[in-house]
Enzyme design. Sequence first.
Site, mmCIF file in Angstrom:
data_model
loop_
_atom_site.group_PDB
_atom_site.id
_atom_site.type_symbol
_atom_site.label_atom_id
_atom_site.label_comp_id
_atom_site.label_asym_id
_atom_site.label_seq_id
_atom_site.Cartn_x
_atom_site.Cartn_y
_atom_site.Cartn_z
ATOM 1 N N GLU A 1 4.549 -3.896 -16.316
ATOM 2 C CA GLU A 1 4.647 -5.101 -17.123
ATOM 3 C C GLU A 1 3.244 -5.544 -17.471
ATOM 4 O O GLU A 1 2.289 -5.279 -16.730
ATOM 5 C CB GLU A 1 5.389 -6.207 -16.388
ATOM 6 C CG GLU A 1 4.640 -6.629 -15.157
ATOM 7 C CD GLU A 1 4.917 -8.051 -14.739
ATOM 8 O OE1 GLU A 1 6.059 -8.345 -14.413
ATOM 9 O OE2 GLU A 1 3.962 -8.827 -14.719
ATOM 10 N N TYR B 1 -1.207 1.831 -23.157
ATOM 11 C CA TYR B 1 0.103 2.234 -22.632
ATOM 12 C C TYR B 1 0.918 2.959 -23.706
ATOM 13 O O TYR B 1 1.530 3.992 -23.433
ATOM 14 C CB TYR B 1 0.871 1.022 -22.105
ATOM 15 C CG TYR B 1 0.124 0.261 -21.044
ATOM 16 C CD1 TYR B 1 -0.559 0.920 -20.029
ATOM 17 C CD2 TYR B 1 0.076 -1.123 -21.048
ATOM 18 C CE1 TYR B 1 -1.258 0.223 -19.060
ATOM 19 C CE2 TYR B 1 -0.613 -1.830 -20.080
ATOM 20 C CZ TYR B 1 -1.282 -1.152 -19.091
ATOM 21 O OH TYR B 1 -1.972 -1.842 -18.136
#
Length: 159
Positions: A114, A125
Amino acid sequence: MTTRVRLIELATGGATDAEEVDRIMAAAFDPRYGEAWTRSQCIGIMAMPGVWLTLARIDDVVVGFALVRAIMDEAELLLIAVDPAVRRTGVGAALLRGVVAECEGRGVATLHLEVRANNPAIALYAAHGFLQAGVRRGYYRGRDGVSFDAHTYRRSLRD
Protein backbone atom coordinates in the site's frame (compact mmCIF):
# COMPACT_ATOMS: atom_id res chain seq x y z
CA MET A 1 35.04 12.16 -18.81
CA THR A 2 34.96 9.27 -16.37
CA THR A 3 31.67 7.96 -15.03
CA ARG A 4 31.78 5.91 -11.87
CA VAL A 5 29.17 3.19 -11.64
CA ARG A 6 28.12 2.68 -8.05
CA LEU A 7 27.39 -0.90 -7.13
CA ILE A 8 24.22 -1.41 -5.10
CA GLU A 9 24.62 -4.34 -2.75
CA LEU A 10 21.63 -6.03 -1.13
CA ALA A 11 21.98 -7.86 2.18
CA THR A 12 19.74 -9.34 4.82
CA GLY A 13 19.33 -7.12 7.86
CA GLY A 14 17.84 -7.53 11.30
CA ALA A 15 16.99 -5.80 14.56
CA THR A 16 20.65 -4.82 14.99
CA ASP A 17 20.20 -2.55 11.96
CA ALA A 18 17.39 -0.55 13.58
CA GLU A 19 19.52 2.60 13.86
CA GLU A 20 20.23 2.56 10.10
CA VAL A 21 16.55 1.89 9.35
CA ASP A 22 15.58 4.83 11.58
CA ARG A 23 18.07 7.10 9.83
CA ILE A 24 16.80 6.20 6.36
CA MET A 25 13.17 6.40 7.44
CA ALA A 26 13.64 9.85 9.00
CA ALA A 27 15.21 11.14 5.79
CA ALA A 28 12.83 9.39 3.39
CA PHE A 29 9.38 9.81 4.94
CA ASP A 30 7.88 13.29 5.15
CA PRO A 31 6.23 13.58 8.60
CA ARG A 32 3.23 15.42 7.18
CA TYR A 33 1.94 12.11 5.80
CA GLY A 34 2.28 9.91 8.90
CA GLU A 35 3.84 6.94 7.06
CA ALA A 36 7.00 6.31 9.08
CA TRP A 37 7.12 3.59 11.70
CA THR A 38 8.75 3.86 15.10
CA ARG A 39 11.87 1.89 15.97
CA SER A 40 9.89 -0.31 18.35
CA GLN A 41 7.33 -1.09 15.62
CA CYS A 42 10.12 -2.15 13.26
CA ILE A 43 11.95 -4.24 15.84
CA GLY A 44 8.70 -5.81 17.00
CA ILE A 45 7.64 -6.96 13.55
CA MET A 46 11.14 -8.17 12.65
CA ALA A 47 10.84 -10.71 15.47
CA MET A 48 7.78 -12.29 13.85
CA PRO A 49 8.00 -15.40 11.66
CA GLY A 50 8.02 -14.75 7.93
CA VAL A 51 9.37 -11.19 8.24
CA TRP A 52 12.63 -10.09 6.68
CA LEU A 53 14.60 -6.91 6.20
CA THR A 54 16.66 -6.22 3.10
CA LEU A 55 19.29 -3.48 3.22
CA ALA A 56 20.71 -1.68 0.20
CA ARG A 57 24.29 -0.44 0.50
CA ILE A 58 26.51 1.69 -1.69
CA ASP A 59 30.18 1.77 -0.69
CA ASP A 60 29.26 -0.03 2.59
CA VAL A 61 26.78 2.72 3.55
CA VAL A 62 23.12 1.76 4.05
CA VAL A 63 21.11 3.85 1.57
CA GLY A 64 17.79 2.02 1.61
CA PHE A 65 15.78 -0.85 3.02
CA ALA A 66 12.70 -2.97 2.46
CA LEU A 67 10.69 -4.74 5.16
CA VAL A 68 8.49 -7.64 4.06
CA ARG A 69 6.11 -10.09 5.74
CA ALA A 70 5.11 -13.39 4.14
CA ILE A 71 2.31 -15.66 5.27
CA MET A 72 1.66 -18.84 3.32
CA ASP A 73 1.76 -17.91 -0.38
CA GLU A 74 1.16 -14.16 0.08
CA ALA A 75 3.52 -11.38 1.11
CA GLU A 76 3.25 -7.69 1.88
CA LEU A 77 5.90 -5.08 1.30
CA LEU A 78 5.45 -3.28 4.60
CA LEU A 79 8.04 -0.55 4.14
CA ILE A 80 10.50 0.49 1.48
CA ALA A 81 12.65 3.60 1.75
CA VAL A 82 15.61 5.13 -0.03
CA ASP A 83 17.83 7.92 1.23
CA PRO A 84 16.79 11.03 -0.74
CA ALA A 85 20.46 11.69 -1.60
CA VAL A 86 20.49 8.59 -3.83
CA ARG A 87 16.95 8.53 -5.17
CA ARG A 88 16.58 7.87 -8.90
CA THR A 89 19.87 5.97 -9.00
CA GLY A 90 18.36 2.48 -9.07
CA VAL A 91 18.34 1.75 -5.33
CA GLY A 92 14.54 1.48 -5.08
CA ALA A 93 14.38 -0.70 -8.18
CA ALA A 94 17.17 -2.94 -6.84
CA LEU A 95 15.33 -3.33 -3.53
CA LEU A 96 12.08 -4.13 -5.31
CA ARG A 97 13.77 -6.72 -7.55
CA GLY A 98 15.41 -8.23 -4.47
CA VAL A 99 12.08 -8.44 -2.64
CA VAL A 100 10.41 -10.09 -5.63
CA ALA A 101 13.25 -12.61 -5.98
CA GLU A 102 13.13 -13.45 -2.26
CA CYS A 103 9.35 -13.85 -2.43
CA GLU A 104 9.64 -16.16 -5.42
CA GLY A 105 12.24 -18.21 -3.57
CA ARG A 106 9.84 -18.54 -0.65
CA GLY A 107 6.99 -19.71 -2.87
CA VAL A 108 4.97 -16.50 -2.64
CA ALA A 109 2.24 -16.24 -5.28
CA THR A 110 1.12 -12.64 -4.69
CA LEU A 111 2.99 -9.61 -3.35
CA HIS A 112 0.91 -6.77 -1.91
CA LEU A 113 1.74 -3.20 -0.91
CA GLU A 114 0.00 0.00 0.00
CA VAL A 115 1.16 3.49 -0.73
CA ARG A 116 -0.09 7.03 -0.20
CA ALA A 117 -2.20 8.04 -3.19
CA ASN A 118 0.09 10.89 -4.31
CA ASN A 119 3.41 9.17 -3.60
CA PRO A 120 5.85 9.40 -6.55
CA ALA A 121 6.94 5.79 -5.84
CA ILE A 122 3.74 4.62 -7.54
CA ALA A 123 5.55 4.95 -10.88
CA LEU A 124 8.25 2.57 -9.62
CA TYR A 125 5.66 0.01 -8.53
CA ALA A 126 3.81 0.25 -11.86
CA ALA A 127 7.08 -0.22 -13.74
CA HIS A 128 7.64 -3.44 -11.79
CA GLY A 129 4.28 -4.98 -12.60
CA PHE A 130 2.14 -3.88 -9.65
CA LEU A 131 -1.53 -3.20 -10.41
CA GLN A 132 -3.85 -1.11 -8.27
CA ALA A 133 -6.24 -3.29 -6.29
CA GLY A 134 -8.09 -0.82 -4.08
CA VAL A 135 -8.26 2.41 -2.10
CA ARG A 136 -8.31 2.99 1.66
CA ARG A 137 -9.89 6.39 2.22
CA GLY A 138 -8.18 8.59 4.82
CA TYR A 139 -5.75 5.82 5.80
CA TYR A 140 -2.73 8.02 6.54
CA ARG A 141 -3.05 10.80 9.08
CA GLY A 142 -0.31 13.39 9.29
CA ARG A 143 0.83 15.28 12.37
CA ASP A 144 -1.45 18.18 11.43
CA GLY A 145 -4.50 15.90 11.37
CA VAL A 146 -4.90 15.96 7.58
CA SER A 147 -5.69 12.53 6.18
CA PHE A 148 -4.56 10.98 2.91
CA ASP A 149 -5.85 8.02 0.94
CA ALA A 150 -3.82 4.87 0.53
CA HIS A 151 -3.82 2.84 -2.67
CA THR A 152 -3.33 -0.90 -2.46
CA TYR A 153 -1.38 -2.69 -5.16
CA ARG A 154 -0.56 -6.29 -5.91
CA ARG A 155 1.66 -8.24 -8.22
CA SER A 156 1.21 -11.86 -9.18
CA LEU A 157 4.51 -13.75 -8.98
CA ARG A 158 3.17 -16.76 -10.85
CA ASP A 159 1.88 -16.71 -14.39
